[in-house]
Design an enzyme around this catalytic site. Sequence first.
Site, mmCIF file in Angstrom:
data_model
loop_
_atom_site.group_PDB
_atom_site.id
_atom_site.type_symbol
_atom_site.label_atom_id
_atom_site.label_comp_id
_atom_site.label_asym_id
_atom_site.label_seq_id
_atom_site.Cartn_x
_atom_site.Cartn_y
_atom_site.Cartn_z
ATOM 1 N N SER A 9 0.873 -1.243 0.124
ATOM 2 C CA SER A 9 0.008 0.123 0.018
ATOM 3 C C SER A 9 0.923 1.317 0.248
ATOM 4 O O SER A 9 1.830 1.377 -0.875
ATOM 5 C CB SER A 9 -0.799 -0.300 1.344
ATOM 6 O OG SER A 9 -1.817 0.825 1.290
ATOM 7 N N HIS A 35 -2.536 -1.176 -3.395
ATOM 8 C CA HIS A 35 -3.406 0.000 -3.474
ATOM 9 C C HIS A 35 -3.039 1.252 -4.194
ATOM 10 O O HIS A 35 -1.939 1.771 -3.682
ATOM 11 C CB HIS A 35 -3.630 0.411 -2.121
ATOM 12 C CG HIS A 35 -3.903 -0.865 -1.109
ATOM 13 N ND1 HIS A 35 -3.737 -1.004 0.252
ATOM 14 C CD2 HIS A 35 -4.635 -1.855 -1.470
ATOM 15 C CE1 HIS A 35 -4.161 -2.009 0.625
ATOM 16 N NE2 HIS A 35 -4.866 -2.684 -0.304
ATOM 17 N N ASP A 128 -4.578 -4.468 6.192
ATOM 18 C CA ASP A 128 -4.872 -5.440 5.017
ATOM 19 C C ASP A 128 -3.793 -6.501 4.933
ATOM 20 O O ASP A 128 -2.331 -6.130 4.554
ATOM 21 C CB ASP A 128 -5.207 -4.650 3.677
ATOM 22 C CG ASP A 128 -5.816 -5.364 2.706
ATOM 23 O OD1 ASP A 128 -6.677 -6.419 2.792
ATOM 24 O OD2 ASP A 128 -5.457 -5.060 1.323
#
Lengths: 203, 138
Positions: A9, A35, A128
């Site tokens: 991310s 992401h 996540d």
Amino acid sequence: MNIIVIGASTGGPKALRSLFEFLPRLDAAIVLVQHMPRFLNESFRRVLAERTLMDVSLAEPGQMLEHGVVFVAPSEFHLVLNDNRRIDLVRGVKVNYVCSSVDVTMLSLRPRGEDSFLGIILTGMAADGADGIRHIKNLGGLTFVQNQMTAAVYDMPHSALLTGAVDFEGSPKAIRERLVEKFGCIQTVSSPAAESTPGVEGG
Amino acid sequence: MNERIMIVDDDPAVRYTVQEVLRGANLSAIAVESGRACLEELRNGFRGVILLDIMMPEMDGWDTLEAMKREGLSEGNIVCMLTAVISPSAELETLKDDVLDYVRKPFDPDGLIATAKEYLSYLRTVPEGDGYEGEDKA
């Protein structure tokens, strides 16, 4: 089949640049969830493709996993692996506030024959990928996370670490070396890395 | 537009230093003092790499990001948050797709330049009509 799932991310592009720098064509398929805003998907794919001998593809529905290929999850879709082979893209609700979610991809892996799994969590905010790492460990797979010294944001690796299911913590470069050691390389006909001289980044 | 990097920070010393560091690497940047000024630049057509301070009075970095999304000004921009804190606020969790990187103060000049160049290279390869216009020849 050897399946590697990488989740990243905030700060991920730089970590991935280091991980993929000179990465040979591994005898494994890589599914990569980063992401990012949708408009960056294609340029992100191109930047990675310039670093590695692996083919880098923006994942499409119905594609089959293949050793030597990196499949990048497109933004705004969850990438689900059907029977550990076929890619499905699901436009669903956000999971862990994101879509694509690392957890969704990792949790879609199932025990199947002699398939082997490896999960990697790189820099990023929140958690996540933590459930996914635990799942991969339960499947008998290996699990790596980026270390605090090299992570722009340590939350995601740390959350994964807190599951107690992580085998190795290190820099992106150290993770790359472990991947090569674990899976070895597929012989390639051409060698893009030999034709250009990309900059080396420490990891 | 030549400026492809925007520094958003209420501290004039930070704005000056970052701008000078980038200038030393032949990277042109504009510097603004608030989230509102950042939005104004975006409304006027700025697209590029935004180095956005989190802690600012009135409108902080998160408010600015949310306003960018609300007004449809996010597309075509790469946002890196600037902050002195070690771990980002939980607010980032809901904006993870919109923040590509996180740069800690005080800056390592080489690291800052590398970050700016890294993300400018992403923007150079954005396909036409996919949120970004123009080609960086720097």
